[in-house]
Write a protein that holds these residues in place. Sequence first.
Motif, PDB file in Angstrom:
ATOM      1  N   SER B  50       0.866  -1.174   0.000  1.00  0.00           N
ATOM      2  CA  SER B  50       0.000   0.000   0.000  1.00  0.00           C
ATOM      3  C   SER B  50       0.901   1.221   0.000  1.00  0.00           C
ATOM      4  CB  SER B  50      -0.870  -0.021   1.255  1.00  0.00           C
ATOM      5  OG  SER B  50      -1.607   1.154   1.351  1.00  0.00           O
ATOM      6  N   GLN B  52       2.034   5.392  -0.892  1.00  0.00           N
ATOM      7  CA  GLN B  52       1.545   6.752  -0.678  1.00  0.00           C
ATOM      8  C   GLN B  52       0.717   7.245  -1.866  1.00  0.00           C
ATOM      9  OE1 GLN B  52       5.524   8.514   0.424  1.00  0.00           O
ATOM     10  NE2 GLN B  52       4.120   9.792   1.575  1.00  0.00           N
ATOM     11  N   GLN B  54      -2.268   7.096   1.215  1.00  0.00           N
ATOM     12  CA  GLN B  54      -2.946   5.975   1.876  1.00  0.00           C
ATOM     13  C   GLN B  54      -2.005   4.794   2.076  1.00  0.00           C
ATOM     14  OE1 GLN B  54      -5.114   6.551  -1.370  1.00  0.00           O
ATOM     15  NE2 GLN B  54      -5.576   8.457  -0.328  1.00  0.00           N
ATOM     16  N   GLN B  88       3.764   5.728   8.578  1.00  0.00           N
ATOM     17  CA  GLN B  88       2.648   5.932   7.651  1.00  0.00           C
ATOM     18  C   GLN B  88       2.535   7.410   7.287  1.00  0.00           C
ATOM     19  OE1 GLN B  88      -1.234   5.220   9.232  1.00  0.00           O
ATOM     20  NE2 GLN B  88      -0.830   6.253  11.163  1.00  0.00           N
ATOM     21  N   ASN B  91      -2.784   9.131   5.955  1.00  0.00           N
ATOM     22  CA  ASN B  91      -4.047   9.083   5.213  1.00  0.00           C
ATOM     23  C   ASN B  91      -4.730   7.733   5.435  1.00  0.00           C
ATOM     24  OD1 ASN B  91      -3.937  11.643   3.725  1.00  0.00           O
ATOM     25  ND2 ASN B  91      -2.104  10.749   2.824  1.00  0.00           N
ATOM     26  N   SER B  92      -6.067   7.764   5.410  1.00  0.00           N
ATOM     27  CA  SER B  92      -6.838   6.529   5.600  1.00  0.00           C
ATOM     28  C   SER B  92      -6.692   5.614   4.381  1.00  0.00           C
ATOM     29  CB  SER B  92      -8.305   6.890   5.810  1.00  0.00           C
ATOM     30  OG  SER B  92      -9.070   5.725   5.893  1.00  0.00           O
ATOM     31  N   TYR B  94      -5.489   3.710   7.849  1.00  0.00           N
ATOM     32  CA  TYR B  94      -4.320   3.958   8.693  1.00  0.00           C
ATOM     33  C   TYR B  94      -3.616   2.674   9.088  1.00  0.00           C
ATOM     34  CZ  TYR B  94      -6.860   8.340   9.147  1.00  0.00           C
ATOM     35  OH  TYR B  94      -7.532   9.484   8.873  1.00  0.00           O
ATOM     36  N   SER B 157      -3.255  -2.665   8.164  1.00  0.00           N
ATOM     37  CA  SER B 157      -4.044  -1.425   8.142  1.00  0.00           C
ATOM     38  C   SER B 157      -5.320  -1.577   8.956  1.00  0.00           C
ATOM     39  CB  SER B 157      -4.404  -1.065   6.697  1.00  0.00           C
ATOM     40  OG  SER B 157      -5.460  -1.897   6.257  1.00  0.00           O
TER      41      SER B 157
END
Lengths: 155, 177
Positions: B50, B52, B54, B88, B91-92, B94, B157
């Motif tokens: 995942s 950037q 999010q 992180q 951003n969601s 998270y 997450s």
Amino acid sequence: MHRFRLFLLVIALTVLLFLSPSPGSAQTSSISLQIQNPVCVQVSLNSGTCFIRMRSISAVGSGSSFSRLRVFVNGKLRANMIGFFENSGYVVGNMFGDGFVVSCGGKNASGNPDYGNAYPIVVIASLADQTTVSGSTTVYCPYFEGKSFLPLLLR
Amino acid sequence: MKSSVKTVFLIALLGMALVISWNAANAQRNEAPPAPQSEMQDGNTRTLDSVQPQGLIGFITTSNPYCYQPDVTRNECVINFRYTQANQDGNSPYLKNLQFSIDGKIRYYSGMFFENSNTYDYAMVPQGFKVLCGSPNESGLGNDYGKSYSVVISAISTTGTQMGANFFSVACPAYAP
């Protein structure tokens, strides 16, 4: 004039030929090793157990990834550390807990009347391309007198 | 006459530059999100599932995994690593937690409390993760080594997906009393 230019061109090419890096002179990787204060400690007089530890060990490589660091005590592998996308390995503080358990040994066990057993320590560090460095030392452990302290019981 | 030609030429150039930069900006805006990444080095693997926004800011960092045998008379070894950290971007979804598993069994969970990073240091688990040392050459790596353990460090997450993970194996000294 034309010949002079040609002459200069030949000189320049010759200089370039000698200055350009050849495959044989490619930079090779290297690794350095530092071992600080190898120690043998007898925590309790009541016990014949001693602990071997080091204040720190560091192995820093260049040109290739750090692969592993091994610690041998008396020829026996006691610790194996690897690298994870990094070019160095560090042992600091209490990463090995209280240290490696060994037998303290009796007085003069290693030929030195002030100490018990002596243990050779070897540290070997290597890079992914097999560039290797090693360091060795000997630690002397405090001797164990074999005394047992009985508790004083009161009626 | 000549100066007017020059002016027209300059205006045309300026117009072309504007069109090119507008197209470039549009292309950037419609660009697909970066694909998940995976890297391998010296038998180790790290993934960034995942990215950037999010996601994690880069791969999870892990330094110097190790296994040691405190006492040669016992078939008990200890796995640990110097440190590991996941960051992180805020951003969601998270980052919910960091977890370690050894040979498929989760051994460590570390949650988050209104923070953007999750850090582990060897001193946080001073006794380390106890495992069996194994007999000489049990992992096929030579008589100095016993068992070899696969370790996975994962960032999970809030939606339960894996945001990134580090995979490696660490071999332990052999138990040879």
